[in-house]
Write a protein that holds these residues in place. Structure first.
Motif, mmCIF file in Angstrom:
data_model
loop_
_atom_site.group_PDB
_atom_site.id
_atom_site.type_symbol
_atom_site.label_atom_id
_atom_site.label_comp_id
_atom_site.label_asym_id
_atom_site.label_seq_id
_atom_site.Cartn_x
_atom_site.Cartn_y
_atom_site.Cartn_z
ATOM 1 N N SER A 63 -16.718 8.656 0.159
ATOM 2 C CA SER A 63 -17.619 9.375 -1.097
ATOM 3 C C SER A 63 -16.596 10.504 -1.584
ATOM 4 N N SER A 64 -15.512 10.892 -1.094
ATOM 5 C CA SER A 64 -15.037 12.106 -1.566
ATOM 6 C C SER A 64 -13.545 11.897 -1.295
ATOM 7 N N THR A 65 -12.473 12.824 -2.200
ATOM 8 C CA THR A 65 -11.121 12.576 -2.189
ATOM 9 C C THR A 65 -10.549 14.019 -1.904
ATOM 10 N N GLU A 66 -9.341 14.062 -1.371
ATOM 11 C CA GLU A 66 -8.746 15.591 -1.405
ATOM 12 C C GLU A 66 -8.390 15.876 -2.853
ATOM 13 N N GLU A 67 -7.737 14.899 -3.401
ATOM 14 C CA GLU A 67 -7.062 15.014 -4.703
ATOM 15 C C GLU A 67 -7.734 14.384 -5.745
ATOM 16 N N ALA A 74 -12.983 5.269 -7.871
ATOM 17 C CA ALA A 74 -11.803 6.135 -7.641
ATOM 18 C C ALA A 74 -10.655 5.171 -7.933
ATOM 19 N N THR A 75 -9.430 6.169 -8.056
ATOM 20 C CA THR A 75 -8.092 5.377 -8.098
ATOM 21 C C THR A 75 -7.432 5.672 -6.850
ATOM 22 N N THR A 76 -6.197 4.889 -6.701
ATOM 23 C CA THR A 76 -5.828 4.936 -5.388
ATOM 24 C C THR A 76 -4.175 5.213 -5.580
ATOM 25 N N ASN A 77 -3.604 5.803 -4.505
ATOM 26 C CA ASN A 77 -1.929 5.723 -4.835
ATOM 27 C C ASN A 77 -1.530 4.537 -4.182
ATOM 28 N N LEU A 87 -13.524 -2.723 -1.543
ATOM 29 C CA LEU A 87 -13.066 -2.299 0.142
ATOM 30 C C LEU A 87 -11.514 -1.942 -0.220
ATOM 31 N N LEU A 88 -11.169 -0.972 0.680
ATOM 32 C CA LEU A 88 -9.891 -0.391 0.401
ATOM 33 C C LEU A 88 -8.835 -0.559 1.686
ATOM 34 N N MET A 102 -7.533 8.485 -4.188
ATOM 35 C CA MET A 102 -7.664 7.998 -2.947
ATOM 36 C C MET A 102 -6.326 7.934 -2.143
ATOM 37 N N LYS A 103 -6.196 8.734 -1.249
ATOM 38 C CA LYS A 103 -4.898 8.561 -0.028
ATOM 39 C C LYS A 103 -5.440 8.166 1.128
#
Length: 353
Positions: free
Chosen positions: A12-16, A54-57, A36-37, A1-2
């Protein structure tokens, strides 16, 4: 997640994606659906709720609700209001950061769960109306883009073989001013990335924030009527390359170092035609630079872009059509701004400063 993935409330989706090997050999954590992000640097203050694991940067913190007395949607709107209040406070053209310690120590006043949910209902009602108005705005943008392609073709492919000129031969490019929060001595209005939104142009300077600089910007860093400003750098890749025209009239207006100004000096191209050309999907793709967390657009990339130059009479025919559509677009944009002001006013009433 960016940060660029956090364009809506629910994500519900990520680019990478990250591989299992990459995940197992790194310090990143898997966040549960429902987390919550909150972005803590670059585009600070963006808020979303995960609908998938998901993971995040490193630019994003994940907040898991531990207390049953706190409604997750209440916290979402509380944090979202922090962004609105900070934007309305004046400064903020530079990208600031917060850290996890500041976030952990943030004080949240909790009314009863019933009152929290009542607040959420009121704010969600306004947010839903904003979403509907934004959808109408996108439909109008799609109409203008479709007309552009019908008349001129894709500006990168140039299937109608119009004469082309490099952007560098048609005008002047200039980066904006860089400054720090401690700078002071000269107050001036400053166009920043947050002012762009989905606007086609800006002529109301009352909506532009003021910054303090150590000295007056040079003449080339002051904006004039008809200047086009591009987003040069942002944590949200979708914003890079976004552009709009500015009409400051007699007011002094500079622009942030995260932007690039282009001033047309050619008689072969109409301002509105050029603006729509640069807003086309293919031209936006050609503009996007390379970067890690913060994507970048440079003067070098812009200057080498080839711009189709149809006859001025045909450009004007398109401009006349686009201006008619823009009347409806202006109404929709005004509606969005009024709804956003209502949201901010209620959020300030509910959550305070």
């Amino acid at each position: 997640m960016k940060i660029g993935d956090m364009s809506e409330k629910y994500v519900s989706s990520t680019e990478e994606r990250i591989t299992d090997a990459g995940f197992n050999n790194s310090s990143v954590k898997m966040l549960e659906s429902g987390t919550l992000l909150y972005s803590i640097f670059a585009s600070i203050g963006a808020v979303s709720i995960l609908k998938i694991p998901a993971t995040t940067n490193q630019a994003i913190a994940g907040l898991k609700i531990k207390d049953d007395s706190l409604d997750r949607d209440f916290l979402y709107h509380y944090l979202k209001s922090r962004e609105s209040i900070s934007k309305s406070s004046g400064r903020g053209a530079a990208q600031n950061n917060i850290n996890l310690t500041i976030l952990r120590n943030m004080q949240v006043t909790l009314p009863s769960i019933e009152i929290q949910r009542s607040i959420v209902r009121n704010l969600e009602m306004i947010s839903n109306q904003v979403t509907i108005a934004e959808s109408h705005l996108m439909d109008l943008d799609a109409l203008v883009k479709s007309r552009f392609v019908d008349m001129f073709g894709d500006p990168i492919i140039n299937p109608k073989n119009w004469q082309t000129k490099r952007l560098e031969s048609m005008g002047e490019l200039k980066n904006g001013v860089n400054f720090k929060s401690v700078d002071n001595g000269y107050e001036v209005k400053c166009l920043s990335v947050r002012d762009f939104k989905d606007k086609y142009s800006i002529d109301d300077m009352s909506q532009i924030g003021t910054v303090s600089l150590n000295g007056r910007p040079n003449a080339s860093q002051m904006l004039k009527n008809g200047d086009i400003v591009f987003v040069r750098s942002n944590g949200n890749k979708a914003l890079v390359g976004r552009c709009l025209a500015v009409f400051p009239k007699d007011e002094k207006l500079t622009f942030s170092g995260f932007c690039i100004r282009f001033r047309i000096e050619s008689n072969d191209i109409n301002l509105d035609y050029f603006l729509n050309c640069m807003k086309s999907d293919s031209m936006r793709k050609a503009m996007i630079g390379r970067g890690a967390n913060i994507q970048n657009l440079s003067q070098a990339i812009l200057s080498k872009l080839s711009i189709p130059i149809p006859p001025l009479s045909l450009q004007q025919e398109f401009v006349d059509f686009a201006r008619q559509v823009n009347k409806s677009r202006f109404v929709a944009q005004q509606q969005i701004e009024k709804l956003q002001m209502l949201y901010d006013s209620l959020a300030q009433e509910y959550f305070g400063d």
